[in-house]
Design an enzyme around this catalytic site. Structure first.
Site, PDB file in Angstrom:
ATOM      1  N   ILE A   1       0.855  -1.190   0.000  1.00 52.84           N
ATOM      2  CA  ILE A   1       0.000   0.000   0.000  1.00 52.84           C
ATOM      3  C   ILE A   1       0.896   1.247   0.000  1.00 52.84           C
ATOM      4  O   ILE A   1       1.781   1.369   0.847  1.00 52.84           O
ATOM      5  CB  ILE A   1      -0.920   0.021   1.231  1.00 52.84           C
ATOM      6  CG1 ILE A   1      -1.724  -1.278   1.328  1.00 52.84           C
ATOM      7  CG2 ILE A   1      -1.851   1.222   1.188  1.00 52.84           C
ATOM      8  CD1 ILE A   1      -2.522  -1.409   2.618  1.00 52.84           C
TER       9      ILE A   1
ATOM     10  N   LYS B   1       5.101   0.166  13.321  1.00 51.32           N
ATOM     11  CA  LYS B   1       4.570   0.875  12.159  1.00 51.32           C
ATOM     12  C   LYS B   1       3.858   2.166  12.579  1.00 51.32           C
ATOM     13  O   LYS B   1       3.954   3.185  11.893  1.00 51.32           O
ATOM     14  CB  LYS B   1       3.617  -0.041  11.393  1.00 51.32           C
ATOM     15  CG  LYS B   1       4.300  -1.272  10.812  1.00 51.32           C
ATOM     16  CD  LYS B   1       3.292  -2.279  10.285  1.00 51.32           C
ATOM     17  CE  LYS B   1       3.985  -3.535   9.778  1.00 51.32           C
ATOM     18  NZ  LYS B   1       3.015  -4.583   9.377  1.00 51.32           N
TER      19      LYS B   1
END
Length: 428
Positions: free
Chosen positions: A137, A206
């Protein structure tokens, strides 16, 4: 045609995926860049190990990091070996030798990002990391480039495919946690040691990276509240569904009165939300900008080709040059520390499940405990028939602080009719 040579550290899933894309899409890449990209050296631990893919006709394997760093033909070092210490040493050496760096190492960036970005800035080099968050993504570039002019107020997402696959299987197919985890391992979605995934740490790495990009602030990893999914039971998944929710492992960061509220936790997400419908090993990120409004990114968060595609995007961006690399998305360096909202001040709706003796007055006593702590009940229901003399009582609250809920839970657990510790989840 000019060839740009890269040095590749690690030739596992993502490294071999990158090589496959360079081979299959070589002509297309040359049309985009007017240059060739080729792997010249590959750093591996075991030179004798059989390889399922080839790094290309010009590539040679080495076990010596110095060969990667000191080769004058190599202009970009790609770190895909994982871990922290060895990767940190390699990237530091590469930047000191004036080599651009591409990495997928979210753990390293979460812990040592500020120092590495500072070193890259001093040398005018790129330290790019598109593949570090959500695989294929285009997440990093969305924050750093496409939405660079927006003030981001909130980021919420599903950032770990392993955890999402497990929860999806428990929700759709009624599996228990251990069965779903075993199935994920059989399919290659989970490591033999899945701790980082199921305990929420991979998601936390993340989220720290995304907080820097979204808010221009550094939120220390060690201060981030993290809770994994190992305690999620089919019982709570079933009750959540009956109330109109799905349980997901959520990463969230948002601005609240000038402070950053952030954390990783399993939460109930209303089934009408797109995040609730993200299934299998997919990832999704929902962000809100003051100009663009809400934006949803969705796709494969791992795998050889999706993640290899993200690595290749960074390589191509560095090859294009010659602009000054934009690593953090902000020109003020280092980033200021985030003003952190204390986790106990976070406010949201809550789900509680108390396992209690099946007798008169239980519901009233729990409701009184909530009232005493300023918590308002939105829904309450007794679930199921008496089993061994006990039943589950489930509550959905209106907005309440984490401090108030902690007091409520302590009060319930101290009551004489309570059989098991109270189960609690936030509601997104």
């Amino acid at each position: 045609m000019e060839t740009v040579y890269i040095g590749l550290a690690g030739f596992g899933t993502v490294g071999s995926g990158l090589a496959k894309i360079l081979e299959s899409n070589g002509d297309w890449i040359e049309r985009r860049l007017g240059k060739r990209i080729a792997i010249k050296k590959v750093l591996v631990r075991d030179l004798n190990k059989a390889r399922a893919a080839s790094p290309g006709p010009e590539a040679t394997f080495t076990a010596d990091p110095a060969e990667l760093i000191n080769d004058p033909d190599i202009s970009i070092v790609v770190e895909l070996m994982g871990g922290v210490d060895a990767a940190r040493s390699l990237i530091t050496s590469a930047l000191e030798k004036r080599r651009h760096v591409v990495t997928a190492n979210k753990h390293l960036l979460a812990e040592h990002g500020p120092e590495l970005f500072a070193l890259a800035a001093r040398n005018g080099l790129g330290l790019f990391y598109e593949a570090s968050v959500a695989g294929g993504i285009p997440t990093i570039s969305t924050f750093r480039e496409a939405l660079a002019g927006d003030r981001i107020s909130e980021v919420v997402g599903i950032l770990n495919g392993t955890a999402n696959y497990i929860l999806s299987e428990m929700t759709v197919n009624g599996l228990d946690f251990n069965t779903a985890l075993s199935q994920a391992q059989d399919l290659g979605y989970a490591e033999s040691d899945p701790t980082l995934d199921i305990e929420g740490h991979d998601t936390a790495h993340k989220l720290v990276v995304l907080i820097r990009l979204a808010f221009g602030l550094d939120y220390p990893l060690k201060k981030l509240p993290v809770r994994g999914i190992t305690g999620v039971t089919p019982q709570d998944i079933t009750y959540a569904r009956e109330f109109g929710y799905r349980i997901k492992l959520i990463a969230e960061a948002r601005e609240v009165d000038g402070q950053i509220e952030a954390g990783v936790f399993p939460a109930l997400v209303r089934y009408t939300y797109l995040l609730a419908r993200v299934g299998g090993n997919y990832n999704a990120i929902r962000l809100t900008g003051n100009a663009v409004g809400p934006v949803m990114l969705h796709g494969q968060g791992a795998g050889d080709l999706p993640t290899g595609s993200a690595v290749l995007a960074d390589i191509m961006a560095l090859v294009r040059g010659p602009q000054e690399p934009d690593n953090t998305g902000f020109r003020n360096a280092p980033l200021a520390p985030a003003p952190i909202l204390p986790p106990d001040q976070a406010v949201c709706m809550h789900y509680l499940r108390a396992t209690v003796e099946d007798r008169t007055g239980v519901m009233a006593s729990i409701a009184q405990a909530m009232a005493d702590n300023g918590v308002s009940i939105a829904q309450a229901v007794q679930k199921g028939d008496s089993e061994n003399g006990s039943v589950s009582v489930v509550f959905i609250t209106h907005d309440a602080s984490a401090t108030a809920m902690s007091k409520v839970i302590a009060d319930i657990d101290a009551m004489g009719f309570t059989v098991k510790p109270t189960v609690h989840y936030r509601i997104l």
